[in-house]
Write a protein that holds these residues in place. Structure first.
Motif, short mmCIF file in Angstrom:
data_model
loop_
_atom_site.label_atom_id
_atom_site.label_comp_id
_atom_site.label_asym_id
_atom_site.label_seq_id
_atom_site.Cartn_x
_atom_site.Cartn_y
_atom_site.Cartn_z
N GLY A 21 59.23 44.06 24.75
CA GLY A 21 58.54 43.57 25.94
C GLY A 21 57.09 43.32 25.61
O GLY A 21 56.64 43.55 24.49
N PRO A 22 56.33 42.80 26.56
CA PRO A 22 54.93 42.49 26.29
C PRO A 22 54.12 43.74 25.95
O PRO A 22 54.41 44.84 26.45
N GLN A 23 53.12 43.56 25.10
CA GLN A 23 52.28 44.67 24.68
C GLN A 23 51.56 45.31 25.87
O GLN A 23 51.44 46.53 25.97
N PHE A 24 51.08 44.47 26.80
CA PHE A 24 50.39 44.99 27.98
C PHE A 24 51.37 45.06 29.14
O PHE A 24 51.95 44.06 29.54
N ARG A 25 51.50 46.25 29.68
CA ARG A 25 52.35 46.45 30.86
C ARG A 25 51.43 46.91 31.98
O ARG A 25 50.98 48.07 31.98
N PRO A 26 51.09 46.01 32.89
CA PRO A 26 50.07 46.33 33.90
C PRO A 26 50.41 47.60 34.68
O PRO A 26 51.51 47.72 35.24
N PRO A 27 49.50 48.57 34.71
CA PRO A 27 49.75 49.77 35.50
C PRO A 27 49.72 49.46 36.99
O PRO A 27 49.11 48.47 37.42
N ALA A 28 50.35 50.29 37.78
CA ALA A 28 50.36 50.10 39.23
C ALA A 28 48.93 50.11 39.76
O ALA A 28 48.04 50.76 39.21
N ARG A 29 48.73 49.37 40.84
CA ARG A 29 47.40 49.30 41.43
C ARG A 29 46.89 50.69 41.79
O ARG A 29 45.70 51.00 41.58
N TRP A 68 41.40 40.14 33.25
CA TRP A 68 40.47 41.08 33.89
C TRP A 68 41.16 42.44 34.10
O TRP A 68 40.57 43.49 33.83
N TYR A 69 42.41 42.43 34.56
CA TYR A 69 43.13 43.68 34.82
C TYR A 69 43.32 44.48 33.53
O TYR A 69 43.29 45.71 33.53
N LEU A 70 43.52 43.76 32.43
CA LEU A 70 43.68 44.39 31.13
C LEU A 70 42.36 44.95 30.59
O LEU A 70 42.28 46.11 30.17
N PHE A 80 31.30 41.21 27.02
CA PHE A 80 32.57 41.44 27.69
C PHE A 80 32.35 42.11 29.05
O PHE A 80 33.04 41.79 30.03
N ALA A 81 31.39 43.02 29.13
CA ALA A 81 31.09 43.66 30.41
C ALA A 81 30.59 42.62 31.42
O ALA A 81 30.97 42.66 32.60
N LYS A 82 29.77 41.68 30.96
CA LYS A 82 29.29 40.62 31.83
C LYS A 82 30.46 39.80 32.38
O LYS A 82 30.50 39.46 33.57
N GLU A 83 31.43 39.50 31.52
CA GLU A 83 32.60 38.74 31.96
C GLU A 83 33.39 39.50 33.02
O GLU A 83 33.82 38.92 34.03
N MET A 84 33.59 40.79 32.80
CA MET A 84 34.36 41.59 33.75
C MET A 84 33.64 41.71 35.09
O MET A 84 34.28 41.69 36.15
N GLU A 85 32.33 41.81 35.06
CA GLU A 85 31.56 41.88 36.30
C GLU A 85 31.63 40.55 37.05
O GLU A 85 31.77 40.53 38.28
N TRP A 86 31.55 39.45 36.31
CA TRP A 86 31.65 38.13 36.97
C TRP A 86 33.03 37.98 37.61
O TRP A 86 33.15 37.51 38.75
N MET A 87 34.07 38.36 36.88
CA MET A 87 35.43 38.24 37.41
C MET A 87 35.60 39.08 38.66
O MET A 87 36.19 38.62 39.65
N ALA A 88 35.12 40.31 38.65
CA ALA A 88 35.28 41.17 39.82
C ALA A 88 34.54 40.60 41.02
O ALA A 88 35.01 40.68 42.16
#
Length: 331
Positions: free
Chosen positions: A153-161, A288-290, A310-318
Motif C-alpha cells: 500500500g502507499p507509504q503514507f497512510r493519513p492518520p485520522a483527523r 500539507w497533511y503529510l 518548508f515551514a513557510k509552505e506549511m503556514e501558507w497552506m494552512a
C-alpha cells in the motif's frame, strides 16, 4: 564548521577516493565539495574518465534507510535513465550501486550533471512545463508494469483527523510551556485547518511508484528545460500526485501561489500522464497533511535552511486551504 569536522570529512573523502581508484582505476585530478543536502557529504570529482558526483551516506542518517530499498531505488533510476528520463545513471561495481569502503562508509557514484538550481518560488512557465512533462514521464515509466516488486500500500497512510488534532494539541502545549508564543499562533493555525479536512478528499488520488523528494534541491535546469532529476533515495510506492504537489509548492509559491507556473506544470504533465480534474488540489492538501507535523513544531526554527522554507509552505497552506480550490480552479 569546526576543525574536527573538517578533519573527519577529509578522512572520509580520502577513504572514498581510494575505493573509487580501486573500483574504476581513476586518476583524480580535482575534488570540489558540494554543500547541499542534509548530513550526507557530496563532492564533484574530476578524473581522467570524466566528472562524477561522489555521495557519502552519513552513518546516522543511513539508519533511516533499508539497504535493499536504496539499491532498488538506484536500479529504477538506471532504468529511468535508459528509457529517456533526464537523470544520471548511477555507476555500478560488481552489480552493486550502493557500495562500501574499507572503513565502512556507504557511498554511491554517478556522472556529474550540468545545469543550475532554480531557487524556491522562482519557477517560470517554460521550466515548469518542462518539469511537469518530465514528472509525467517519470510516473508513466515507473508505473508501466515493469516493477515486479510487491507493495502493500502507499507509504503514507493519513492518520485520522482526531489523531492529528491530538498531535497539534500536544505540540501547542509544548510551545506554550517553553514560552514560545511566536510559535503557538502558527501551531493553532495548523490545528484549525485540520478541523476542516475530510480524509475522503484523498481517496480519488492515484497510488503508485513515486520519487517522493521532488523539490528545488533535486532538479537541475538548462536555460528553459529540465537537465536532470536527482536524488531518488526516497523512491517508494505512494501517491505520485504528491510529487506534483511538492514541485509546485517548491517553485510556484513565493509570497503567494503563482497560478501560471502551476498551470504550465500541469499542461506538461498531461502530455505524458493522465491527471484528473481537481487532482492537484487534493494532492496539495495531502502534501500539507503529510508534511505539516515535520516542519511546524514547538522548537525554534533554524534560519536559512530548507526547513525554514518548508515551514513557510506549511503556514501558507494552512492559511489558504479554504481558498485553494478557488485559486487553482480545475487543476
Amino acid at each position: 564548521m569546526g576543525e574536527d569536522s573538517t578533519i573527519q570529512e577529509q578522512a572520509i573523502l580520502e577513504d572514498l577516493l581510494r575505493a573509487c581508484r580501486r573500483n574504476w582505476g581513476w586518476q583524480v585530478r580535482e575534488v570540489v565539495p558540494i554543500k547541499r543536502g542534509w548530513m550526507n557529504l557530496k563532492w564533484r570529482i574530476v578524473t581522467d574518465e570524466g566528472d562524477f558526483l561522489l555521495k557519502q551516506y552519513n552513518r546516522e542518517r543511513y539508519k533511516l534507510y533499508a539497504p535493499d530499498d536504496l539499491q532498488f531505488a538506484f536500479e529504477q533510476q538506471s532504468r529511468l535513465h535508459d528509457t529517456g528520463l533526464p537523470c544520471p545513471r548511477p555507476l555500478a561495481h560488481q552489480d552493486r550501486i550502493l557500495l562500501e569502503s574499507e572503513r565502512g562508509e556507504r557511498f554511491m557514484v554517478m556522472p556529474f550533471c550540468a545545469g543550475e538550481l532554480v531557487p524556491p518560488g522562482r519557477g517560470n512557465t517554460d521550466r515548469m512545463h518542462s518539469l511537469g512533462r518530465a514528472t509525467g514521464l517519470m510516473h508513466r515509466l515507473l508505473n508501466d508494469g515493469s516493477i515486479g516488486r510487491a507493495a502493500s500500500g502507499p507509504q503514507f497512510r493519513p492518520p485520522a483527523r482526531e489523531e492529528r488534532l491530538v498531535h497539534w494539541d500536544a505540540v501547542r502545549a509544548q510551545a506554550a510551556a517553553a514560552g514560545r508564543g511566536e510559535l503557538v499562533a502558527a501551531i493553532e493555525r495548523q490545528r484549525r485547518t485540520t478541523e476542516t479536512i475530510t480524509l475522503d478528499a484523498f481517496k480519488p488520488l492515484r497510488t503508485g511508484w513515486a520519487h517522493r523528494d521532488l523539490w528545488a534541491d533535486n532538479v537541475l535546469f538548462g536555460e528553459s528545460k529540465v537537465s536532470a532529476i536527482l536524488d531518488f533515495d526516497r523512491l517508494k510506492y505512494d501517491y505520485p500526485p504528491l510529487d506534483m504537489a511538492r514541485a509546485i509548492l517548491s517553485y510556484a509559491l513565493d509570497e503567494t501561489l503563482d497560478v501560471l507556473p502551476a498551470e504550465a506544470f500541469v499542461a506538461g504533465y498531461r502530455e505524458e500522464c493522465s491527471l484528473g480534474e481537481g487532482e492537484l488540489t487534493a494532492a496539495l492538501q495531502l502534501l500539507w497533511y503529510l508534511e505539516s507535523p515535520w516542519w511546524i513544531t514547538a522548537e525554534k526554527r533554524v534560519r536559512g535552511t530548507p526547513p525554514e522554507r518548508f515551514a513557510k509552505e506549511m503556514e501558507w497552506m494552512a492559511t489558504h486551504m479554504e481558498r485553494l480550490r478557488e485559486r487553482l480552479g480545475h487543476l
